[in-house]
Design an enzyme around this catalytic site. Sequence first.
Site, short mmCIF file in Angstrom:
data_model
loop_
_atom_site.label_atom_id
_atom_site.label_comp_id
_atom_site.label_asym_id
_atom_site.label_seq_id
_atom_site.Cartn_x
_atom_site.Cartn_y
_atom_site.Cartn_z
N CYS A 282 41.50 34.49 42.34
CA CYS A 282 42.66 35.06 43.01
C CYS A 282 43.09 36.44 42.50
O CYS A 282 43.05 37.42 43.22
CB CYS A 282 43.84 34.08 42.92
SG CYS A 282 43.61 32.61 43.92
N ILE A 283 43.52 36.50 41.24
CA ILE A 283 44.20 37.72 40.76
C ILE A 283 43.31 38.96 40.83
O ILE A 283 43.78 40.03 41.23
CB ILE A 283 44.75 37.50 39.34
CG1 ILE A 283 45.76 36.34 39.35
CG2 ILE A 283 45.44 38.77 38.84
CD1 ILE A 283 46.30 35.99 37.99
#
Length: 442
Positions: A282-283
């Site tokens: 994600c990040i």
Amino acid sequence: MRTEVDTKKMSDELIQKLETKTATIGVVGLGYVGLPLAVEKAKAGYQVIGFDVQEEKVVKVNNGENYIGDVIPADLETLVNSGKLSATADYSFIKEVDAIAICVPTPLDIYKQPNMSYVESSAKAIAENFTKGTLVVLESTTYPGTTEELIRPILEESGLVCGEDFFLAYSPERVDPGNKTFNTKNTPKVVGGITPTCTKVAATMYRSVLDGDVHEVSSPAVAEMEKILENTFRNINIALANEMAILCNKMGIDVWEVIDAAATKPYGFMPFYPGPGLGGHCIPIDPWYLTWKAREYNYHTKLIESAGEINDEMPEYVVRRCTEILNESGKSLKSSNVLILGIAYKKDIDDYRESPVLPILKKLVDYGVKWKAVDPYIAEFKLNNTIYSTSKLDINTIKEADLVVITTEHSNFPYDEIKKYAKVIYDTKNAIKEKLPNVRGL
């Protein structure tokens, strides 16, 4: 032509099936997001069918064999043996489900643009097989507009009309692998449907499964954008911490002590921590979805892209620091033995997706450095299309290394032995919180 009365009757029937747990739920994609979700839905009382193109995952699920850290093996085995959960690679079984969640990967291509092929193929498989009255929810992280602009047209190629013949919504996954407090069951959910009825139906399903709050928003785009905001917020703040670490190193200041001091302020500050780079699905990835979409509106996301560049450059910074630290004792990087502690992208998990340790190792391989990697959670990993095995950590392995680099702060590393026997330790994660002669910081 289906009337509003027909649509309400259809939605009421589905809501009743969801509330009484008589609905059959499908989950497309049985990875880090999909399998825990399938397990929770089956534990809630639903009949669940998992779909995946990887036969290996299908076989493991049907044998009750767990392969995801956040799933309790006994739960999976019990659900499979009781017949509440099964898996298949045959997407024709989609016609048997009342609701289905899409939980497939959304990676970036080499140009940092969204690769939506998994989402598209899943939507096409659903369109070819689903029936009237079905709820479809996209959970994969993506750019704002995906549900409305990509998924809806594909599903409507079936001849069914969204909001009239079927229900479509977006609800972003919020899985944090290894988190001991928040999991799929108790993490709040955000849901946004194409129509208010779509939102209502989707929210009903999640409320019947989860303990966490279900927050309804006005559209899929809002739900898509909020997930991007969550991870972009973290990306930018971690980039700030990484830039502070680089500057503090040049100035001879301990960045960890600085952050601890700043965190004593009870308002206006939230601690974020530096490291060798960002990992996970994600990040490091999500902000680039937004920068890509922003170009459609002739907008350049300067802050987001700068943060991404800082974080992307951290693995190279770590390799440079390795060179500097070895030079202190008159050694070159190429002629030294380097021991890497940690392949996973965060502590105490077996997930190395997008791990910053991989580009670090790639540099070491390219430079011809002699290295070993240790990770108690990972037996082997893939780098440059080559499978490498991790090494066993013992006193001799520590003593043989000219430099020990801590890249993941696993709780079960023998830090006392590492401190005692390592010639030099480069601690990128502040795992060793003592100021020792043989320890160097980020």
